[in-house]
Write a protein that holds these residues in place. Structure first.
Motif, mmCIF file in Angstrom:
data_model
loop_
_atom_site.group_PDB
_atom_site.id
_atom_site.type_symbol
_atom_site.label_atom_id
_atom_site.label_comp_id
_atom_site.label_asym_id
_atom_site.label_seq_id
_atom_site.Cartn_x
_atom_site.Cartn_y
_atom_site.Cartn_z
ATOM 1 N N LYS A 30 -31.035 5.229 -4.414
ATOM 2 C CA LYS A 30 -30.656 6.367 -3.573
ATOM 3 C C LYS A 30 -31.426 6.416 -2.255
ATOM 4 C CE LYS A 30 -27.512 7.837 -6.317
ATOM 5 N NZ LYS A 30 -26.079 7.719 -5.920
ATOM 6 N N LYS A 69 -24.042 -1.255 -1.838
ATOM 7 C CA LYS A 69 -22.860 -0.456 -2.181
ATOM 8 C C LYS A 69 -21.575 -1.142 -1.747
ATOM 9 C CE LYS A 69 -20.802 4.164 -1.697
ATOM 10 N NZ LYS A 69 -19.440 3.731 -1.344
ATOM 11 N N GLY A 94 -15.306 4.521 -3.169
ATOM 12 C CA GLY A 94 -16.138 5.425 -3.946
ATOM 13 C C GLY A 94 -17.009 4.717 -4.962
ATOM 14 N N ASN A 95 -16.837 3.409 -5.103
ATOM 15 C CA ASN A 95 -17.649 2.621 -6.029
ATOM 16 C C ASN A 95 -18.904 2.097 -5.331
ATOM 17 O OD1 ASN A 95 -15.938 2.900 -8.202
ATOM 18 N ND2 ASN A 95 -15.704 0.703 -8.552
ATOM 19 N N ASP A 114 -18.429 4.036 -10.492
ATOM 20 C CA ASP A 114 -18.042 5.161 -9.653
ATOM 21 C C ASP A 114 -19.309 5.905 -9.247
ATOM 22 O OD1 ASP A 114 -16.815 7.338 -8.418
ATOM 23 O OD2 ASP A 114 -16.451 8.372 -10.328
ATOM 24 N N ASP A 115 -19.550 6.007 -7.929
ATOM 25 C CA ASP A 115 -20.778 6.641 -7.453
ATOM 26 C C ASP A 115 -20.848 8.112 -7.838
ATOM 27 O OD1 ASP A 115 -23.250 6.427 -6.224
ATOM 28 O OD2 ASP A 115 -22.486 7.042 -4.269
ATOM 29 N N ASP A 116 -19.701 8.743 -8.092
ATOM 30 C CA ASP A 116 -19.678 10.140 -8.542
ATOM 31 C C ASP A 116 -19.814 10.261 -10.056
ATOM 32 O OD1 ASP A 116 -19.409 11.193 -5.965
ATOM 33 O OD2 ASP A 116 -17.219 11.035 -6.013
ATOM 34 N N GLU A 117 -19.804 9.122 -10.748
ATOM 35 C CA GLU A 117 -19.997 9.049 -12.205
ATOM 36 C C GLU A 117 -18.928 9.827 -12.964
ATOM 37 O OE1 GLU A 117 -24.046 9.976 -13.211
ATOM 38 O OE2 GLU A 117 -24.863 8.736 -11.602
ATOM 39 N N VAL A 118 -17.669 9.684 -12.498
ATOM 40 C CA VAL A 118 -16.555 10.399 -13.117
ATOM 41 C C VAL A 118 -15.416 9.454 -13.511
ATOM 42 C CG1 VAL A 118 -14.779 12.166 -12.775
ATOM 43 C CG2 VAL A 118 -17.082 12.536 -11.877
ATOM 44 N N LYS A 253 -34.097 11.212 -10.437
ATOM 45 C CA LYS A 253 -32.731 11.715 -10.306
ATOM 46 C C LYS A 253 -32.361 12.633 -11.474
ATOM 47 C CE LYS A 253 -27.949 10.025 -9.838
ATOM 48 N NZ LYS A 253 -27.374 10.527 -11.111
#
Length: 286
Positions: A30, A69, A94-95, A114-118, A253
């Motif tokens: 991050k 990324k 978004g990955n 997925d960077d949003d972890e969804v 985190k």
């Protein structure tokens, strides 16, 4: 096996430890940072990557390959420059790339997430020479590992949110066979993060939110648990003399102010004596 903090870095998301060229390399995803730590001298260097960086691994060309990324980059620590090498997922902005390993044949295996972890958009890839191929494994939200046996015949692939580590046969041409469930982490024990094999063929797994590291034998039976003073342990690497010291990255985190007050060492680099050696890091052939 009592972990001790050996480098106070307070990483937001420390990850990707690897022993290469007589030092430990790791990243803070991050904070877009690459770190190099020499335990013998205490020397610590850091570089800023162009975006979130999941790992760096040594290349046979003398530089390192970084999982940024946006894709694979060549990283030159002398100049601090990052040069794009390959973008496996330009259609998935978004990955990001998450974890990687090199097998004994020099093939680079790496995963996305997925960077949003969804969304289940994370895939595992194999990169060799100029060619990058999808491994064919089912997509998951967060890929982790991978870890590969010394004979390059077995790959361990982690579905972090699914709390499952799969054991997958690897054919000579790099294609994969049918996955078999190797380990499932029980509820309340955290999430399986990065993994690495030791010289005896046992798998060590960092537990995010699980306060430790576990060692599993070749059948998937739990052998050892190493308790940490911080909740988020992400991955270990074997390094030092004889590759007999385990170095572990950790993360701040997801910890609120109260948790951080209770875990002042969160995000630091730790070390402990595992009682077993690792095996040497192989340079990527690319």
């Amino acid at each position: 096996m009592v972990p001790r903090s050996v480098l106070r870095v307070g990483a937001t998301l420390g990850e990707g430890p690897v022993w290469a060229r007589d030092a430990l390399w790791f990243v803070d995803i991050k904070q877009h940072q690459v770190h190099r730590f020499d335990p013998a001298t205490g020397a610590h260097e850091r570089w800023i990557a162009p975006d979130q960086v999941g790992w760096v691994l040594p290349s046979a060309r003398g530089d390192l390959i970084a999982g940024v990324k946006t894709g694979l980059h060549r990283f030159d620590p002398v100049t601090g420059t990052f040069a794009p090498l390959h973008a496996p997922e330009p259609h998935l902005p978004g990955n990001r790339l998450n974890d990687a390993a090199v097998d004994s044949r020099g093939r680079l295996w790496f995963g996305s997430m997925d960077d949003d972890e969804v969304a289940a958009t994370g895939r595992l890839y194999r990169f060799a020479g100029e060619e990058c191929l999808d491994s064919g494994l089912a997509p998951v939200v967060i890929t982790n590992g991978p870890a590969i046996s010394t004979d390059a015949a077995t790959l361990y692939h982690t579905d972090t949110l699914g709390k499952t580590i799969w054991r997958v046969p690897v054919r000579d041409d790099g294609t994969l066979g049918t996955p078999e469930r190797h380990v499932t982490i029980e509820d309340g024990a955290g999430y399986p993060d990065g993994s690495v094999l030791d010289a005896e063929g046992c798998l060590w797994v960092g537990l995010f939110g699980g306060w430790g590291v576990r060692r599993y034998d070749a059948t998937g039976a739990l052998m050892t648990t190493v308790r940490f003073p911080v909740a988020n342990v992400t991955k270990i690497a074997f390094g030092g003399e004889g590759l007999r010291t385990a170095y572990a990255t950790t993360a701040r985190k997801g910890l609120d102010a109260a948790a951080l007050a209770d875990q002042p060492l969160a995000g630091d680099l730790f070390a402990f004596e595992p009682g077993v050696a690792g095996f040497a890091t192989v340079e990527a052939a690319s």
